[in-house]
Design an enzyme around this catalytic site. Sequence first.
Site, mmCIF file in Angstrom:
data_model
loop_
_atom_site.group_PDB
_atom_site.id
_atom_site.type_symbol
_atom_site.label_atom_id
_atom_site.label_comp_id
_atom_site.label_asym_id
_atom_site.label_seq_id
_atom_site.Cartn_x
_atom_site.Cartn_y
_atom_site.Cartn_z
ATOM 1 N N ILE A 1 -4.531 38.135 -6.446
ATOM 2 C CA ILE A 1 -3.993 36.781 -6.463
ATOM 3 C C ILE A 1 -5.191 35.834 -6.523
ATOM 4 O O ILE A 1 -5.941 35.720 -5.554
ATOM 5 C CB ILE A 1 -3.141 36.484 -5.205
ATOM 6 N N GLU A 2 -5.375 35.204 -7.684
ATOM 7 C CA GLU A 2 -6.539 34.344 -7.878
ATOM 8 C C GLU A 2 -6.272 32.923 -7.393
ATOM 9 O O GLU A 2 -5.129 32.514 -7.185
ATOM 10 C CB GLU A 2 -6.920 34.317 -9.358
ATOM 11 N N CYS B 1 -8.077 40.389 -3.514
ATOM 12 C CA CYS B 1 -8.003 41.552 -4.398
ATOM 13 C C CYS B 1 -6.758 42.389 -4.085
ATOM 14 O O CYS B 1 -6.217 42.348 -2.986
ATOM 15 C CB CYS B 1 -9.248 42.406 -4.258
ATOM 16 N N GLU C 1 -6.325 45.669 -3.656
ATOM 17 C CA GLU C 1 -6.418 46.687 -2.616
ATOM 18 C C GLU C 1 -6.386 46.087 -1.227
ATOM 19 O O GLU C 1 -5.799 46.647 -0.308
ATOM 20 C CB GLU C 1 -7.653 47.580 -2.813
ATOM 21 N N CYS D 1 -14.514 45.801 -5.242
ATOM 22 C CA CYS D 1 -15.675 44.923 -5.104
ATOM 23 C C CYS D 1 -16.339 45.182 -3.750
ATOM 24 O O CYS D 1 -15.831 45.940 -2.919
ATOM 25 C CB CYS D 1 -15.245 43.461 -5.226
ATOM 26 N N CYS E 1 -14.160 44.337 -0.673
ATOM 27 C CA CYS E 1 -13.101 45.337 -0.491
ATOM 28 C C CYS E 1 -13.660 46.641 0.049
ATOM 29 O O CYS E 1 -13.044 47.276 0.904
ATOM 30 C CB CYS E 1 -12.367 45.581 -1.803
#
Length: 132
Positions: free
Chosen positions: A43-44, A53, A55, A88, A91
């Site tokens: 969800i940006e 992110c 995950e 990333c 995460c």
Amino acid sequence: MDQQQLIELAFTAADNAYAPYSNYKVGACVLCKDGNHFLGANIENASFGATNCAERSAIFTAYSYGYRKEDIEALCIVSYGKKLAAPCGICRQVLCELLDHKTPIILSNKENTLVTNIDELLPMQFTDEDLG
């Protein structure tokens, strides 16, 4: 649930991603040992720092329902990109704390799949033991 079903569920989540800036949709599925599963999508946000992110969305949802690392059987992360969508850095740090270190992490796109774990993705981890 087999690996292919987990991948398909994660792609269902990816289809729900909100990615108007990057157009890079990612989906995730946390599979728990009791058979329950939790989906997450990226969800940006225009500020980018407030983006979440897939995950993290999925694992935070599992934890919100009372599940903990010992309850999680696998995590699957998918994207439609040409390369596998590896977590990333943020995460990886979250997964280091919220997953058992040998829990399978399945990375997949429409062409390739790799099964790994957080120990392989984040060597020399910073954990609560470092806070000593």
